[in-house]
Design a protein around this motif. Structure first.
Motif, mmCIF file in Angstrom:
data_model
loop_
_atom_site.group_PDB
_atom_site.id
_atom_site.type_symbol
_atom_site.label_atom_id
_atom_site.label_comp_id
_atom_site.label_asym_id
_atom_site.label_seq_id
_atom_site.Cartn_x
_atom_site.Cartn_y
_atom_site.Cartn_z
ATOM 1 N N GLU A 162 0.845 -1.190 0.000
ATOM 2 C CA GLU A 162 0.000 0.000 0.000
ATOM 3 C C GLU A 162 0.883 1.244 0.000
ATOM 4 O OE1 GLU A 162 -2.431 1.744 -0.749
ATOM 5 O OE2 GLU A 162 -4.038 1.162 0.639
ATOM 6 N N SER A 163 0.339 2.331 -0.509
ATOM 7 C CA SER A 163 1.071 3.596 -0.565
ATOM 8 C C SER A 163 0.991 4.332 0.766
ATOM 9 C CB SER A 163 0.493 4.476 -1.676
ATOM 10 O OG SER A 163 -0.891 4.703 -1.439
ATOM 11 N N ALA A 164 1.800 5.372 0.912
ATOM 12 C CA ALA A 164 1.756 6.211 2.111
ATOM 13 C C ALA A 164 0.444 6.997 2.132
ATOM 14 C CB ALA A 164 2.948 7.158 2.144
ATOM 15 N N ARG A 165 0.003 7.337 3.318
ATOM 16 C CA ARG A 165 -1.262 8.060 3.488
ATOM 17 C C ARG A 165 -1.033 9.560 3.367
ATOM 18 N NH1 ARG A 165 -3.621 9.774 8.284
ATOM 19 N NH2 ARG A 165 -2.051 8.604 9.449
ATOM 20 N N ARG A 166 -1.814 10.207 2.511
ATOM 21 C CA ARG A 166 -1.699 11.656 2.318
ATOM 22 C C ARG A 166 -2.313 12.365 3.522
ATOM 23 N NH1 ARG A 166 -1.571 15.162 -2.506
ATOM 24 N NH2 ARG A 166 -1.222 13.228 -3.669
ATOM 25 N N VAL A 167 -1.532 13.245 4.153
ATOM 26 C CA VAL A 167 -1.992 13.966 5.344
ATOM 27 C C VAL A 167 -2.492 15.360 4.983
ATOM 28 C CG1 VAL A 167 -1.307 14.912 7.589
ATOM 29 C CG2 VAL A 167 -0.448 12.672 6.864
ATOM 30 N N GLU A 168 -1.683 16.109 4.229
ATOM 31 C CA GLU A 168 -2.101 17.460 3.853
ATOM 32 C C GLU A 168 -1.264 17.984 2.698
ATOM 33 O OE1 GLU A 168 -1.233 20.622 6.592
ATOM 34 O OE2 GLU A 168 0.456 19.547 7.479
ATOM 35 N N GLU A 169 -1.838 18.971 2.001
ATOM 36 C CA GLU A 169 -1.126 19.708 0.959
ATOM 37 C C GLU A 169 -0.472 20.924 1.593
ATOM 38 O OE1 GLU A 169 -1.049 19.155 -2.398
ATOM 39 O OE2 GLU A 169 -2.465 17.489 -2.597
ATOM 40 N N THR A 170 0.721 21.259 1.148
ATOM 41 C CA THR A 170 1.401 22.463 1.629
ATOM 42 C C THR A 170 1.761 23.334 0.419
ATOM 43 O OG1 THR A 170 3.626 21.504 1.487
ATOM 44 C CG2 THR A 170 2.381 21.130 3.533
ATOM 45 N N ASP A 171 2.254 24.534 0.691
ATOM 46 C CA ASP A 171 2.651 25.418 -0.408
ATOM 47 C C ASP A 171 3.772 24.813 -1.254
ATOM 48 O OD1 ASP A 171 0.801 27.261 0.408
ATOM 49 O OD2 ASP A 171 2.220 28.450 1.589
ATOM 50 N N SER A 172 4.630 24.006 -0.607
ATOM 51 C CA SER A 172 5.778 23.448 -1.325
ATOM 52 C C SER A 172 5.563 22.023 -1.816
ATOM 53 C CB SER A 172 7.018 23.476 -0.429
ATOM 54 O OG SER A 172 6.775 22.764 0.773
ATOM 55 N N GLY A 173 4.506 21.357 -1.341
ATOM 56 C CA GLY A 173 4.301 19.972 -1.756
ATOM 57 C C GLY A 173 3.235 19.270 -0.954
ATOM 58 N N VAL A 174 3.560 18.036 -0.505
ATOM 59 C CA VAL A 174 2.585 17.187 0.184
ATOM 60 C C VAL A 174 3.242 16.537 1.396
ATOM 61 C CG1 VAL A 174 0.924 15.295 -0.084
ATOM 62 C CG2 VAL A 174 1.586 16.650 -2.080
ATOM 63 N N VAL A 175 2.450 16.376 2.469
ATOM 64 C CA VAL A 175 2.895 15.647 3.656
ATOM 65 C C VAL A 175 2.243 14.269 3.640
ATOM 66 C CG1 VAL A 175 2.955 15.586 6.177
ATOM 67 C CG2 VAL A 175 3.142 17.784 4.974
ATOM 68 N N PHE A 176 3.068 13.218 3.788
ATOM 69 C CA PHE A 176 2.578 11.844 3.814
ATOM 70 C C PHE A 176 2.892 11.198 5.160
ATOM 71 C CE2 PHE A 176 3.051 12.468 -0.782
ATOM 72 C CZ PHE A 176 1.881 11.891 -1.261
ATOM 73 N N SER A 177 2.065 10.213 5.531
ATOM 74 C CA SER A 177 2.283 9.438 6.752
ATOM 75 C C SER A 177 2.725 8.028 6.377
ATOM 76 C CB SER A 177 0.987 9.377 7.569
ATOM 77 O OG SER A 177 1.154 8.545 8.694
ATOM 78 N N LEU A 178 3.765 7.526 7.063
ATOM 79 C CA LEU A 178 4.338 6.220 6.735
ATOM 80 C C LEU A 178 3.616 5.053 7.407
ATOM 81 C CD1 LEU A 178 8.185 6.943 6.843
ATOM 82 C CD2 LEU A 178 6.657 6.909 4.872
ATOM 83 N N ASP A 179 2.599 5.319 8.228
ATOM 84 C CA ASP A 179 1.931 4.221 8.923
ATOM 85 C C ASP A 179 1.278 3.239 7.952
ATOM 86 O OD1 ASP A 179 0.123 6.246 8.227
ATOM 87 O OD2 ASP A 179 -1.268 5.727 9.817
ATOM 88 N N ARG A 180 0.766 3.753 6.817
ATOM 89 C CA ARG A 180 0.076 2.889 5.850
ATOM 90 C C ARG A 180 1.014 2.303 4.801
ATOM 91 N NH1 ARG A 180 -4.703 5.213 2.084
ATOM 92 N NH2 ARG A 180 -2.919 5.589 0.712
ATOM 93 N N LEU A 181 2.145 2.951 4.567
ATOM 94 C CA LEU A 181 3.068 2.498 3.525
ATOM 95 C C LEU A 181 3.567 1.085 3.828
ATOM 96 C CD1 LEU A 181 4.710 3.087 0.981
ATOM 97 C CD2 LEU A 181 6.478 4.078 2.434
#
Length: 622
Positions: A162-181
């Motif tokens: 499974e891929s990493a979980r998307r947490v939020e969009e930021t001005d510079s990119g995206v924050v992901f969470s590794l719990d699901r990866l």
């Protein structure tokens, strides 16, 4: 939504079902598969991902487009994740439990397993994998399911991470969470045998039932995702990602058929008009004194307004192809992929602060006539240039055909552009994981859920409705364990379904309850230490304090069992308080007094015992 003659249009559809497996550990490491809150993260790091050539020197088109927008990806790590998720340690051998579950699913789908499972790398640079690729392995091929409209072939079953979980969009990119990866995931792909929206929904429902029959898949929002491949005879294969429910599948197929049919009519009209695409031009001077907030903001920040004339497109850019979506929306989707907020076009102007005089000056600046349209993008100069070129390229395709592409499912049943369809350059061998020998004889074929319903009715004398709730619910394995331990089947079934539903409605955090909690409570009832009427109250205590044992929770709830003498004393007090009603109504007062007696005992005594004692006391009073 408009209904079409799908046979006449030549509708062909297929499904890809992605289902997380409920294993103890992840596919290529020993980390648990439990989800965490982002606030619990203990470290973070950032990466930039770029496409790499395949072994043949080719770069995947989808990855190439993704790379044209420079984005920073931040990853949140936990005390439950390791260096494998961070791509700082080689993957471990494939998880045995996940492989076994995959083979069970393959057997239920009448598939032929491969001799060896070889792991491949699939290029993914949207940030959802720290490595820039997803590991996947073919497990079985050539299966089939039945629908009312005929059989649907199952092309392949893949086991992947499974891929990493998307947490939020930021001005510079995206924050992901590794719990699901890295959570094990099966992907089931059907043949293109589906010929109607209703059959697509039925096939997805059947596959979902088969997956749940193993008892080894995760449940809840986001644990299963459905992609739908749709095409019509003169259209193109389009993959729609992320359909969340069965009704959504039906709506997506209908919506995509309409979109392709409308685009074909637009293409025919554009060809009749000899439509073409002009050169991109800078029209910032046209809007030097504009009151449009979007354009003014871009220019004041040192940006530019870029325009492209769309010769012969007048009236067609604004034509609706799905509810509240137009050809202009398609152009805008492509512009957004390159960092712009979208486009304006002359089919919708004057509007958004753009005046009629500015529209006239815009047309004049790019030599657009009355039969032509103009699209513009306002942003920083580089973004505006990339975005308007992307919109122009999409407009050029609109003249010729319906494009093959990957699209995102929207909640309203429409879709929006994501990226080109991936090609063969996306896959290449994983050299860090050895092949695994497949032994299908090592696993038993699970019982299908609809077969469980029949067995529960025949073997346990459950009501058919309750039997179906249990079999298709999340806790049928808990129910079966309880029955094996001697618990009354009706009590076990009611507890894992009806009681939990009532507690959930009362906002009790039932998600904290484990199988052990249920089995422990039911064992207390079976041993006579808890009346079945107190089960809900004890489960409530355990849901709020999951660290407690059932015995301790019974004490916390004040529900320790009482002997018959105590029951008789409590019932006699109820009868005495209602002596007049008993004398007037006789045994007809039983129902009203039964509720009061049970309330007085607060779940400390079994209802059958209380009922028997109450009848005796009423008769004695009479």
């Amino acid at each position: 939504m408009t209904e079409f003659d799908y046979e006449e249009l030549g509708l062909v559809a297929g499904l890809e079902i992605h289902q997380q497996l409920d294993t103890e550990t992840k596919l290529f490491c020993n980390c648990p598969t439990t989800q965490r809150e982002a606030a619990e993260s203990v470290r973070s790091f950032t990466r930039y991902l770029h496409p790499t050539p395949s072994e043949l020197g080719e770069v995947d088109e989808a990855a190439l487009e993704e790379s044209q927008v420079e984005r920073e990806f931040e990853y949140l790590g936990y005390d439950s994740t390791c260096l494998v998720e961070e791509d700082d340690e080689p993957p471990h051998p494939m998880d045995d439990e996940a492989l076994e579950l995959s083979l069970e699913i393959a057997q239920l789908l009448s598939m032929t397993p491969v001799d060896q499972a070889h792991v491949m790398r699939k290029v993914v640079i949207d940030g959802s994998n720290t490595s820039g690729f997803q590991r996947t392995s073919l497990i079985a091929t050539d299966g089939e399911i039945q629908t009312d409209a005929g059989p649907v072939g199952i092309e392949d079953l893949m086991l992947e991470e499974e891929s990493a979980r998307r947490v939020e969009e930021t001005d510079s990119g995206v924050v992901f969470s590794l719990d699901r990866l890295g959570v094990p995931l099966v992907e089931i792909g059907t043949d293109p045998d589906i010929t109607s929206p209703e059959q697509a929904r039925e096939a997805a429902g059947r596959l979902g039932m088969i997956l749940r029959s193993t008892g080894g898949v995760k449940r809840g929002l986001g644990t299963i995702r459905q992609d739908v491949n749709v095409s019509i005879e003169e259209g193109a294969r389009v993959e729609v990602k992320g359909v969340q429910d069965l009704e959504g599948i039906e709506n997506i197929v209908r919506g995509e058929v309409r979109r392709q049919a409308e685009l074909l009519e637009i293409a025919e009209e554009l060809q009749d008009r000899n439509a073409s695409i002009g050169d991109v031009q800078d029209v910032s001077d046209v809007f030097a004194d504009t009151d449009s907030g979007v354009i003014r903001g871009a220019l004041d920040a040192g940006g530019a307004v870029k325009a492209v004339p769309l010769f012969g497109f007048d009236g067609l850019v604004g034509r609706e192809i799905q509810p509240d979506r137009r050809l202009g929306t398609e152009l805008s989707d492509h512009a957004k992929r390159h960092g712009a907020g979208g486009i304006f076009h002359t089919d919708e102007l004057p509007a958004y602060g753009v005046t009629e005089a500015e529209v006239g000056a815009l047309r004049e600046a790019v030599d657009a006539g009355e039969e032509d349209a103009v699209a513009i993008v306002a942003a920083d100069t580089e973004t505006a240039e990339l975005a308007i070129e992307a919109a122009a390229n999409r407009a050029a395709v609109a003249i010729a055909r319906v494009p093959e592409e990957t699209r995102d499912a929207n909640e309203d049943g429409t879709t929006s552009y994501l990226r080109p369809l991936p090609g063969a350059a996306r896959m290449y061998p994983e050299t860090d994981v050895p092949p695994v020998e497949i032994d299908p004889a090592a696993v038993e074929t699970p019982e299908l859920l609809d077969e469980k319903v029949d067995r529960y009715v025949k073997s346990y004398d459950l009501d058919p409705g309750l039997a179906e709730q249990v079999a298709f619910g999340r806790r049928f394995t808990t129910f079966e364990q309880a029955v094996e331990q001697g618990v009354d089947p009706a009590l076990a079934a009611t507890t894992v379904e009806s009681t939990i539903t009532e507690l959930r409605r009362d906002d009790v955090p039932v998600e904290n309850l484990t199988d052990e909690h249920f089995l422990d409570v039911l064992e207390q009832v079976d041993a006579g230490d808890l009346a079945k009427e107190g089960v809900g109250e004890v489960l409530t205590v355990l849901a709020k304090q999951p660290e407690l044992s059932a015995a301790t929770a019974i004490e916390e709830a004040g529900l320790g069992g009482v002997d018959e003498a105590a029951v008789r004393e409590a019932v006699r007090e109820v009868v005495e308080r209602n002596a007049t009603q008993v004398e007037d109504e006789g045994m007809e007062a039983f129902s009203a007094l039964m509720g009061e007696a049970m309330g007085a005992l607060r779940g400390k005594a079994d209802g059958e015992v209380v009922s028997s004692v109450l009848r005796e006391e009423i008769q004695a009073k009479l």
